[in-house]
Design a protein around this motif. Sequence first.
Motif, short mmCIF file in Angstrom:
data_model
loop_
_atom_site.label_atom_id
_atom_site.label_comp_id
_atom_site.label_asym_id
_atom_site.label_seq_id
_atom_site.Cartn_x
_atom_site.Cartn_y
_atom_site.Cartn_z
N THR A 1 -21.69 119.49 -15.16
CA THR A 1 -20.76 120.50 -15.78
C THR A 1 -19.52 120.57 -14.70
OG1 THR A 1 -21.74 122.17 -14.70
CG2 THR A 1 -22.51 121.84 -17.12
N ARG A 2 -18.35 121.17 -15.20
CA ARG A 2 -17.39 121.34 -14.37
C ARG A 2 -16.52 122.47 -14.61
NH1 ARG A 2 -12.79 117.13 -17.16
NH2 ARG A 2 -12.36 118.66 -18.94
N GLU A 3 -15.94 123.27 -13.61
CA GLU A 3 -15.24 124.53 -13.81
C GLU A 3 -13.90 124.31 -13.16
OE1 GLU A 3 -17.11 127.23 -10.19
OE2 GLU A 3 -18.38 126.74 -11.80
N ARG A 4 -12.96 124.96 -13.53
CA ARG A 4 -11.44 124.91 -13.07
C ARG A 4 -11.66 125.38 -11.39
NH1 ARG A 4 -7.21 121.90 -14.09
NH2 ARG A 4 -7.17 122.17 -16.15
N PHE B 1 -10.79 120.30 -10.83
CA PHE B 1 -12.40 120.69 -11.04
C PHE B 1 -13.25 120.46 -10.07
CE2 PHE B 1 -10.26 119.16 -15.28
CZ PHE B 1 -10.47 120.35 -16.24
#
Length: 132
Positions: free
Chosen positions: A45-48, A53
């Motif tokens: 998964t990735r998040e800003r 990211f």
Amino acid sequence: MVLSALREADGPATAGWVQQRLGGDLAYTTVVTILTRLLAKGAVTRERAGRSFAWTPAADQAGLAARKMRKVLDAQSDREAVLASFVTGLGPDDERLLRELLRQAEDEGGEGEEGEEGEEGEEGEEGEEGED
């Protein structure tokens, strides 16, 4: 290698961190491409994080192996034959473990065949996980 490096992080990690962890053998853009492919497969998964990211593994090794097994099973037209062949090929210890796990899942109200139907149509192609 990329996924293994990501698992070593204390939390979400950037592509640059992963690249450094791998010793700089891969170009930054290659690491980003691999992470993006893993994202499409549901493995990360990735998040800003600022302008880029931060990436996190979506599951542990056991979870990823189970996902691969389900994908292989889902690709077969005769699930019963595949499962029967798999189970009859298990050693006595693995067979006992499987029976115990099935018993526990039943006791906990775990999902059966009907609960697995939502797994169909997952992204990615069979066998690609090992390449990244």
